[in-house]
Design an enzyme around this catalytic site. Structure first.
Site, PDB file in Angstrom:
ATOM      1  CG  HIS A  21       4.346   6.986   0.051  1.00  0.00           C
ATOM      2  ND1 HIS A  21       4.094   5.808   0.724  1.00  0.00           N
ATOM      3  CD2 HIS A  21       3.255   7.772   0.265  1.00  0.00           C
ATOM      4  CE1 HIS A  21       2.895   5.871   1.314  1.00  0.00           C
ATOM      5  NE2 HIS A  21       2.365   7.044   1.040  1.00  0.00           N
ATOM      6  CD  GLU A  44       1.047 -10.087   7.098  1.00  0.00           C
ATOM      7  OE1 GLU A  44       1.607 -11.053   7.622  1.00  0.00           O
ATOM      8  OE2 GLU A  44       1.250  -8.913   7.422  1.00  0.00           O
TER       9      GLU A  44
HETATM   10  P1  OAD Z   1       3.965  -2.729   4.542  1.00  0.00           P
HETATM   11  O1  OAD Z   1       5.302  -3.247   4.910  1.00  0.00           O
HETATM   12  O2  OAD Z   1       3.194  -2.009   5.580  1.00  0.00           O
HETATM   13  O3  OAD Z   1       3.059  -3.903   3.996  1.00  0.00           O
HETATM   14  C1  OAD Z   1       3.532  -4.794   3.036  1.00  0.00           C
HETATM   15  C2  OAD Z   1       2.506  -5.917   2.881  1.00  0.00           C
HETATM   16  O4  OAD Z   1       2.962  -6.759   1.831  1.00  0.00           O
HETATM   17  C3  OAD Z   1       2.345  -6.781   4.138  1.00  0.00           C
HETATM   18  O5  OAD Z   1       0.956  -6.898   4.454  1.00  0.00           O
HETATM   19  C4  OAD Z   1       2.921  -8.138   3.709  1.00  0.00           C
HETATM   20  O6  OAD Z   1       2.216  -9.229   4.255  1.00  0.00           O
HETATM   21  C5  OAD Z   1       2.745  -8.096   2.210  1.00  0.00           C
HETATM   22  N1  OAD Z   1       3.702  -8.913   1.462  1.00  0.00           N
HETATM   23  C6  OAD Z   1       4.973  -9.261   1.795  1.00  0.00           C
HETATM   24  N2  OAD Z   1       5.531  -9.977   0.813  1.00  0.00           N
HETATM   25  C7  OAD Z   1       4.602 -10.091  -0.166  1.00  0.00           C
HETATM   26  C8  OAD Z   1       4.554 -10.716  -1.438  1.00  0.00           C
HETATM   27  N3  OAD Z   1       5.607 -11.385  -1.924  1.00  0.00           N
HETATM   28  N4  OAD Z   1       3.429 -10.616  -2.174  1.00  0.00           N
HETATM   29  C9  OAD Z   1       2.347  -9.944  -1.690  1.00  0.00           C
HETATM   30  N5  OAD Z   1       2.312  -9.361  -0.494  1.00  0.00           N
HETATM   31  C10 OAD Z   1       3.423  -9.407   0.257  1.00  0.00           C
HETATM   32  O7  OAD Z   1       4.174  -1.822   3.232  1.00  0.00           O
HETATM   33  P2  OAD Z   1       3.199  -0.703   2.623  1.00  0.00           P
HETATM   34  O8  OAD Z   1       1.784  -1.102   2.773  1.00  0.00           O
HETATM   35  O9  OAD Z   1       3.708  -0.419   1.266  1.00  0.00           O
HETATM   36  O10 OAD Z   1       5.856   4.931   3.642  1.00  0.00           O
HETATM   37  O11 OAD Z   1       3.518   0.510   3.576  1.00  0.00           O
HETATM   38  C11 OAD Z   1       2.968   1.753   3.310  1.00  0.00           C
HETATM   39  C12 OAD Z   1       3.946   2.833   3.646  1.00  0.00           C
HETATM   40  O12 OAD Z   1       4.401   2.685   4.983  1.00  0.00           O
HETATM   41  C13 OAD Z   1       5.222   2.791   2.828  1.00  0.00           C
HETATM   42  O13 OAD Z   1       5.088   3.406   1.556  1.00  0.00           O
HETATM   43  C14 OAD Z   1       6.181   3.535   3.695  1.00  0.00           C
HETATM   44  C15 OAD Z   1       5.824   2.957   5.039  1.00  0.00           C
HETATM   45  O14 OAD Z   1       6.087   3.758   6.138  1.00  0.00           O
HETATM   46  C16 OAD Z   1       6.795   5.820   3.355  1.00  0.00           C
HETATM   47  O15 OAD Z   1       7.955   5.534   3.208  1.00  0.00           O
HETATM   48  C17 OAD Z   1       6.275   7.196   3.247  1.00  0.00           C
END
Ligand code: OAD
Length: 254
Positions: free
Chosen positions: A127, A223
């Protein structure tokens, strides 16, 4: 959640038996560094801000000041954050792999560069990267954009608008990064999904590609996600607590 030693050992043993490991990371990996995630209830960025107003080319065209200010705010916030033990553990996994003729490909959806700051190499940024900015018209990178910008929206010396070097909704992923990630997913024998809600495609599809090609799959996430029922081993916990234990166990086992 307290993860028992048996689960840690099971994951370490899956990794120890691999020749090629591919790791997909998401915002959860950087959460313990203080970088906000996107989809966590309350604390996630998309719980407070509307992506249609901030993360699309149309939003930039409509309101360049708001969009560039928001990205510069995130860029400054990230610049103040440090890599956490989960980033360090993945860099350590790479070092362990080098000494053991194992290949580790790190693929990230994160734009923060924290894995690289922890010492990881060859990170595939699906990204983009928030520290790189480019001319919105030509796509040309601006070397070393000032932090913060002196005015909003920032412009090139020729007066054209700058934009952050990240992928927005409705935009294609960088072709080279996507090709590298797809190859790494289809050719690995173990695939780890870490700190991602597994909802945003094509990144979320990499786990399916890996599984369809016979890889063992492991998820580490705070989660449950849509990927949880599909993986061989799912650990519901914080990456910074679990990953160092796994890599430590692995280093002691070999
Ligand atoms: P999300 O915010 O969708 O998901 C993050 C995940 O990490 C969630 O399921 C949380 O439960 C988990 N989480 C939080 N803290 C954590 C920890 N300490 N250890 C492990 N897990 C934890 O983020 P992404 O999946 O990265 O796109 O989102 C994908 C894309 O959506 C991003 O790259 C961004 C966004 O829109 C762009 O900017 C293009």
């Amino acid at each position: 959640m307290n993860i028992d030693e048996g689960t840690i050992e099971a994951i370490a043993s899956v990794l120890a038996g691999a020749e090629r490991i591919t790791v997909l990371t998401g915002a959860g990996l950087s959460a313990e560094s203080g970088v906000p995630t996107f989809r966590d209830a309350q604390t996630g960025l998309w719980a407070k801000y509307d992506p249609a107003e901030l993360a699309t080319p149309e939003a930039l065209a409509r309101n360049p000041e708001t969009v560039t200010r928001w990205y510069d705010w995130r860029r400054q916030l990230i610049a103040r954050c440090e890599p956490n033990p989960a980033h360090a553990a993945l860099a350590a996994l790479q070092r362990w792999a080098e000494g053991n003729r194992v290949r580790v490909d790190l693929v990230t959806q994160n734009v923060d560069g924290l894995l690289q700051r922890a010492g990881a190499t060859g990170v595939v940024e699906l990204h983009g990267n928030i520290h790189r900015w480019r001319c919105a018209a030509t796509g040309r990178d601006v070397p070393d954009p000032p932090l913060p910008f002196a005015e909003y929206p920032p412009r090139t010396p020729e007066g054209t608008l700058l934009r952050p070097g990240v992928v927005w909704f409705g935009e294609a992923l960088p072709a080279e990064a996507l090709a590298a990630a797809s190859e790494a997913a289809s050719s690995c024998d173990v695939f780890l999904s870490i700190g991602t809600s597994a909802m945003v495609y094509p990144a979320a599809g990499l786990l399916h590609v890996a599984a369809d090609n016979g890889a063992r799959t492991v998820e580490i996430n705070a989660e449950r996600t849509p990927a949880t029922p599909l993986v061989d081993i799912a650990v519901t916990s914080r990456a910074g607590e679990v990953l160092p234990r796994i890599v430590d166990r692995l280093s002691r086992a070999v």
